[in-house]
Write a protein that holds these residues in place. Structure first.
Motif, PDB file in Angstrom:
ATOM      1  N   LEU A  84       0.721  -1.458   0.101  1.00 10.54           N
ATOM      2  CA  LEU A  84       0.287   0.049  -0.010  1.00 10.54           C
ATOM      3  C   LEU A  84       0.516   1.027   0.368  1.00 10.54           C
ATOM      4  O   LEU A  84       0.649   2.446  -0.343  1.00 10.54           O
ATOM      5  CB  LEU A  84      -0.520  -0.018   1.407  1.00 10.54           C
ATOM      6  N   ILE A  85       2.091   1.247   1.089  1.00 13.64           N
ATOM      7  CA  ILE A  85       2.591   2.718   0.573  1.00 13.64           C
ATOM      8  C   ILE A  85       3.020   2.478  -0.093  1.00 13.64           C
ATOM      9  O   ILE A  85       3.155   4.283  -1.086  1.00 13.64           O
ATOM     10  CB  ILE A  85       3.854   2.236   1.736  1.00 13.64           C
ATOM     11  N   GLN A  86       3.766   1.529  -1.470  1.00 15.59           N
ATOM     12  CA  GLN A  86       4.662   1.786  -2.436  1.00 15.59           C
ATOM     13  C   GLN A  86       3.433   2.391  -3.813  1.00 15.59           C
ATOM     14  O   GLN A  86       2.997   2.928  -4.285  1.00 15.59           O
ATOM     15  CB  GLN A  86       4.732   0.914  -3.046  1.00 15.59           C
ATOM     16  N   PHE A  87       1.612   2.218  -3.608  1.00 19.57           N
ATOM     17  CA  PHE A  87       1.287   2.277  -4.243  1.00 19.57           C
ATOM     18  C   PHE A  87       0.892   3.912  -4.180  1.00 19.57           C
ATOM     19  O   PHE A  87       0.713   4.503  -5.112  1.00 19.57           O
ATOM     20  CB  PHE A  87       0.004   1.668  -4.111  1.00 19.57           C
ATOM     21  N   ILE A  88       0.648   4.584  -2.335  1.00 21.99           N
ATOM     22  CA  ILE A  88       0.219   5.258  -2.724  1.00 21.99           C
ATOM     23  C   ILE A  88       1.523   6.583  -3.407  1.00 21.99           C
ATOM     24  O   ILE A  88       1.441   7.514  -3.753  1.00 21.99           O
ATOM     25  CB  ILE A  88       0.227   6.022  -1.282  1.00 21.99           C
ATOM     26  N   ASP A  89       2.842   6.018  -3.043  1.00 26.81           N
ATOM     27  CA  ASP A  89       3.834   6.306  -3.340  1.00 26.81           C
ATOM     28  C   ASP A  89       3.508   6.925  -4.937  1.00 26.81           C
ATOM     29  O   ASP A  89       4.110   8.073  -5.389  1.00 26.81           O
ATOM     30  CB  ASP A  89       5.412   6.288  -3.254  1.00 26.81           C
ATOM     31  N   ARG A  90       3.493   5.937  -6.158  1.00 30.41           N
ATOM     32  CA  ARG A  90       3.307   6.057  -6.887  1.00 30.41           C
ATOM     33  C   ARG A  90       1.832   7.152  -7.691  1.00 30.41           C
ATOM     34  O   ARG A  90       2.182   7.804  -8.705  1.00 30.41           O
ATOM     35  CB  ARG A  90       2.693   4.475  -7.699  1.00 30.41           C
ATOM     36  N   ILE A  91       1.517   6.999  -6.727  1.00 30.36           N
ATOM     37  CA  ILE A  91      -0.360   7.984  -7.222  1.00 30.36           C
ATOM     38  C   ILE A  91       0.040   8.891  -6.559  1.00 30.36           C
ATOM     39  O   ILE A  91       0.006   9.861  -7.293  1.00 30.36           O
ATOM     40  CB  ILE A  91      -1.395   7.129  -6.736  1.00 30.36           C
ATOM     41  N   ALA A  92       0.773  10.029  -5.652  1.00 30.37           N
ATOM     42  CA  ALA A  92       1.879  10.565  -5.256  1.00 30.37           C
ATOM     43  C   ALA A  92       2.409  11.228  -6.559  1.00 30.37           C
ATOM     44  O   ALA A  92       2.235  12.793  -6.326  1.00 30.37           O
ATOM     45  CB  ALA A  92       1.945  11.176  -4.288  1.00 30.37           C
TER      46      ALA A  92
END
Length: 382
Positions: free
Chosen positions: A255-263
């Motif tokens: 989830l951390i990596q996913f949010i990083d990509r979106i941000a």
């Protein structure tokens, strides 16, 4: 004295009238000349010309209709999924009562059933809205031909829906990559899911492809066909996941990596909005402002649906890390941005009264969404 003033304004009025008359004559002269030429032709000539004109009117009428009617557009469409009622994270086995109906039926079937992915549902439905509920504008022949040879994106006409669709598709493409690389597999211990891999490949296809092209020269498969195949692959993955025959890894680091990509993706869009707002002001007359605005709007529209689904898929992580409040605040920030729907996009001064800066407003909301996502990421990383 009064007579002289009256005569002066009369001469001005007559001069303006003659100017308007000359302008109208200049505009209608080609049509009058064509009408005269057409009237003297034989029906063997008139018939094909009339057929071509009817075909052009039909094409442009269809094109105008498709660019102005936004079927399925609803910033609150995620409410219909009722994802907040889910209690089981994606990929985990459902209780017997929930999966088979409970009681004797559950005992008789004894079939395992797992929770499907809300993220995958969101990506499939967003793509379905783009290519099934609507025509994919960017690959339509008349869109590719442009406005008398000028790219539609460089005009203020008929390009808002195309920009919105490409913005949604940007969110869909980014999410499909994360599904393949991290979410749809157990990192280091499982292979890439073939359905997700095929879906990603199809969603990455050129957004402007028609049935025929010059580079390379020859017949092609149009863009919507690839995206429709991606929808089928995504839905197949979710069916496999529901039958416990696929993997969805809902670890916190994913989830951390996913949010990083979106941000990061939203940060790039905010930079584009800022550059256009600061360096290309033109108020209502900036022909590229609407493209930038509606692309950003479509991107936020897509990510709002995707992150709403992520809240259901990663519900256990969100509960364990006490992220409920900030997660809801982030979704509220998306909703606030999606309420901005100007009839005419203006790229004026930020303090403008008549011609405001809609790009600055959209850029502000985009950065606020990104700020919330960074805060979510920091909480998860503690």
């Amino acid at each position: 004295m009064l007579d002289g003033i009256t005569a002066f304004f009369q001469r001005i009025g007559q001069a303006v009238g003659r100017g308007i008359g000359l302008l109208v004559a200049w505009l209608i002269w080609p049509f009058m000349a064509a009408h005269g030429w057409y009237g003297r032709r034989h029906w063997m000539v008139k018939g094909p010309i009339l057929a071509v004109l009817a075909l052009l009117i039909g094409f442009y009428g269809y094109f105008f209709w498709q660019t102005q009617i936004w079927s399925g557009f609803n910033p609150n469409f995620v409410d219909s999924y009722r994802w907040s009622e889910r209690t089981t994270p994606a990929g985990q086995e459902l209780p017997a009562a929930a999966s088979a109906g409970g009681g004797a039926t559950a005992a008789a079937t004894n079939a395992r059933q797992c929770q499907s992915s809300a993220i995958v549902d969101a990506v499939a439905d967003l793509t379905d809205m783009n290519v099934n509920q609507n025509a994919w504008i960017s690959s339509m022949l008349l869109y590719r031909l442009g406005f008398f040879g000028v790219d539609w994106d460089h005009t203020p006409f008929l390009d808002n829906k195309a920009s919105f669709q490409r913005g949604v598709n940007q969110a869909v493409r980014r999410t499909s990559s994360e599904l393949v690389d991290t979410l749809g597999r157990v990192r280091g211990t499982s292979g890439i899911n073939s359905n997700l891999q095929d879906a990603r490949g199809n969603l990455q296809f050129d957004e402007y492809s028609w049935y025929f092209g010059l580079d390379p020269f020859g017949f092609k498969t149009p863009t919507p066909a690839y995206y429709r195949t991606a929808i089928e692959k995504l839905r197949t993955f979710n069916r496999d996941l529901s039958a416990c025959n696929a993997t969805f890894d809902t670890r916190a680091d994913n989830l951390i990596q996913f949010i990083d990509r979106i941000a990061n993706d939203l940060g790039g869009t905010a930079a584009i909005l800022r550059d256009r707002s600061e360096n290309h002001g033109g108020g209502w007359f900036d022909t590229r402002a609407d493209d930038r605005f509606w692309f950003a709007y479509g991107q936020l529209y897509g990510y709002y649906a995707v992150l709403s689904g992520a809240g259901a898929d990663f519900s256990q992580v969100i509960r364990e890390r006490n992220l409920g409040q900030i997660w809801n605040e982030t979704l509220n920030r998306f909703r606030a941005a999606l309420r901005i729907q100007p009839s005419i996009v203006s790229n004026g001064r930020e303090d403008g009264l008549i011609m405001p800066s809609h790009l600055a407003v959209m850029g502000f909301h985009t950065l606020m969404v990104r700020s919330n996502l960074v805060e979510v990421r920091s909480v998860l990383d503690r």
